[in-house]
Design a protein around this motif. Structure first.
Motif, PDB file in Angstrom:
ATOM      1  N   GLN A 146      27.309  43.370  46.524  1.00 34.51           N
ATOM      2  CA  GLN A 146      27.004  42.450  45.244  1.00 34.51           C
ATOM      3  C   GLN A 146      27.891  42.818  44.189  1.00 34.51           C
ATOM      4  O   GLN A 146      28.614  44.021  43.938  1.00 34.51           O
ATOM      5  CB  GLN A 146      25.395  42.536  45.031  1.00 34.51           C
ATOM      6  N   THR A 147      27.908  41.628  43.244  1.00 36.88           N
ATOM      7  CA  THR A 147      28.998  42.191  42.178  1.00 36.88           C
ATOM      8  C   THR A 147      28.462  42.602  40.790  1.00 36.88           C
ATOM      9  O   THR A 147      27.774  42.106  40.312  1.00 36.88           O
ATOM     10  CB  THR A 147      29.818  40.621  41.952  1.00 36.88           C
ATOM     11  N   ARG A 189      30.692  45.515  44.637  1.00 35.59           N
ATOM     12  CA  ARG A 189      32.098  44.920  44.028  1.00 35.59           C
ATOM     13  C   ARG A 189      32.148  45.261  42.705  1.00 35.59           C
ATOM     14  O   ARG A 189      31.035  44.622  42.141  1.00 35.59           O
ATOM     15  CB  ARG A 189      32.098  43.525  44.734  1.00 35.59           C
ATOM     16  N   THR A 190      33.201  45.905  42.200  1.00 31.11           N
ATOM     17  CA  THR A 190      33.136  45.838  40.496  1.00 31.11           C
ATOM     18  C   THR A 190      34.288  45.250  39.950  1.00 31.11           C
ATOM     19  O   THR A 190      35.366  44.911  40.554  1.00 31.11           O
ATOM     20  CB  THR A 190      33.063  47.282  40.433  1.00 31.11           C
ATOM     21  N   ILE A 191      33.909  44.708  38.917  1.00 36.75           N
ATOM     22  CA  ILE A 191      34.932  43.897  38.257  1.00 36.75           C
ATOM     23  C   ILE A 191      34.824  44.470  36.559  1.00 36.75           C
ATOM     24  O   ILE A 191      33.941  44.652  36.236  1.00 36.75           O
ATOM     25  CB  ILE A 191      34.552  42.299  37.834  1.00 36.75           C
ATOM     26  N   THR A 245      34.521  35.240  40.819  1.00 35.17           N
ATOM     27  CA  THR A 245      33.173  34.905  41.267  1.00 35.17           C
ATOM     28  C   THR A 245      32.613  33.749  41.026  1.00 35.17           C
ATOM     29  O   THR A 245      31.747  33.518  40.003  1.00 35.17           O
ATOM     30  CB  THR A 245      32.245  36.086  40.632  1.00 35.17           C
ATOM     31  N   VAL A 288      27.871  36.781  38.511  1.00 35.48           N
ATOM     32  CA  VAL A 288      27.690  38.108  38.905  1.00 35.48           C
ATOM     33  C   VAL A 288      26.215  38.644  39.112  1.00 35.48           C
ATOM     34  O   VAL A 288      25.507  37.929  38.634  1.00 35.48           O
ATOM     35  CB  VAL A 288      28.392  38.926  37.874  1.00 35.48           C
TER      36      VAL A 288
END
Ligand code: NAP
Length: 301
Positions: A143-144, A168-170, A203, A207
């Motif tokens: 997951q983000t 998942r990283t932003i 995305t 998120v």
């Protein structure tokens, strides 16, 4: 006598000064340490500026996170002994930018030998905040997580913790921090005009967790990207987060021990970019006060 960096008046940095005081002695449940390192945080100058009230006793010792060596143990403390290496938050407002200070034993943990004093001094405030922000809302592998303010002390640790969990990283930060953000394995998105559209392209469904370290309009702009407003958590601006349907940072129990273990095992690097001697504490603070620090700044008495 022992040196401590204080502010004498609420307001700007002109009220800051290095002064002498008696070496503080520990009360019941407290330990005295010789400070080896102290992390610098935005909260240091915010407190000096009166953001947390202006009724504290002046001069007020500065510095909210420290590592050091135990020099005296107060009544009822069994967990620590003379010579132990520890980290924690200073008790009774006695400050971390000092040669000697006092820690509350119940809020102190042993410093593992794998962690340097410099890195250890970043964990009581920045490290615990990064841990709490990435756990306050439960998300799953894949997951983000979106971090706003990703290139600072808390943001870089939050991205690394999230990687351990295989989120998942932003990371949103200014272009000058692209290398730092990408080194954590995160996808970098430059801050500034159009940032929400740039994140949305990555995305389209939104998120799963938005961890905010900036607040205000920057947070408002990204808030619609959260799948649900309740997944917005902010360390910088709890008021705006709550207004948007999210929450401020909530401190979890035992978090200092947990983040210390994570760093001990080499899973997170606090990313200290620069250290300053105590005599140059004002410079260290000024660098953090710009609001654009890269990673952590640490004072080494
Ligand atoms: N509630 C708590 O317990 C707690 C604990 C720790 C920290 N905090 C708060 O959390 C915030 C962050 O702390 P920190 O120690 O990480 O601070 P920091 O090291 O000074 O980092 C802040 C970062 O925010 C970035 N930034 C500023 N404006 C931005 C924008 N519009 N878009 C994207 N990034 C932006 C800056 O990078 P650029 O130069 O790239 O803009 C900087 O790297 C502070 O407000 C602090 O007071 C709260």
């Amino acid at each position: 006598m022992s040196q401590v960096f204080v502010f004498k008046d609420y307001g700007g940095p002109e009220g800051q000064q290095l002064i002498e005081r008696d070496i503080p002695t520990p009360g019941s449940g407290e330990i005295a340490i010789e400070v080896r390192a102290a992390g610098v945080n935005p909260a240091d100058w915010k407190r000096r500026g009166g953001a947390f009230g202006t009724r504290g006793t002046l001069p007020a010792a500065m510095g909210l996170e420290a590592s050091g060596v135990v020099t005296a143990v107060g009544e009822g403390v069994d967990a620590f002994a003379l010579g132990d290496e520890v980290l924690g938050a200073p008790a009774r407002g006695l400050g971390a930018f000092a040669e000697h200070t006092i820690l509350d034993a119940s809020a102190t943990v042993a410093k593992p030998e794998e962690i340097s004093f410099t890195d250890a001094a970043t964990l009581p405030v920045a490290g615990t905040t990064a841990y709490d922000l990435t756990h306050q809302v439960e998300i799953e592998v894949g997951q983000t997580l979106l971090v706003l303010g990703a290139g600072g002390g808390v943001g870089l640790m939050a991205l690394q913790i999230a990687k351990v969990h295989q989120f998942r990283t932003i990371g949103v930060a200014s272009e000058s921090k692209r290398d730092l953000v990408e080194a954590t394995g995160a996808t970098f998105v430059p801050s500034g005009e159009g940032v929400a559209e740039r994140v949305r392209v990555l995305t389209p469904d939104g998120v799963d967790l938005l961890a905010d370290l900036v607040g205000g309009d920057a947070l408002r702009e990204l808030a619609p990207l959260a799948k649900d407003p309740s997944v917005i958590v902010s360390a910088a601006d709890g008021e705006t987060a709550v207004e948007l349907g999210g929450a401020g940072r909530e401190r979890s129990e035992g978090v200092l021990g947990t983040i210390t273990g994570v760093v001990q095992h080499g899973l997170v690097d606090p990313h200290v970019v620069q250290t300053y001697p105590l005599e140059r504490a004002a410079e260290a603070l000024a660098e953090v006060e710009t609001g654009h620090a890269r990673g952590k700044i640490v004072i080494r008495p």
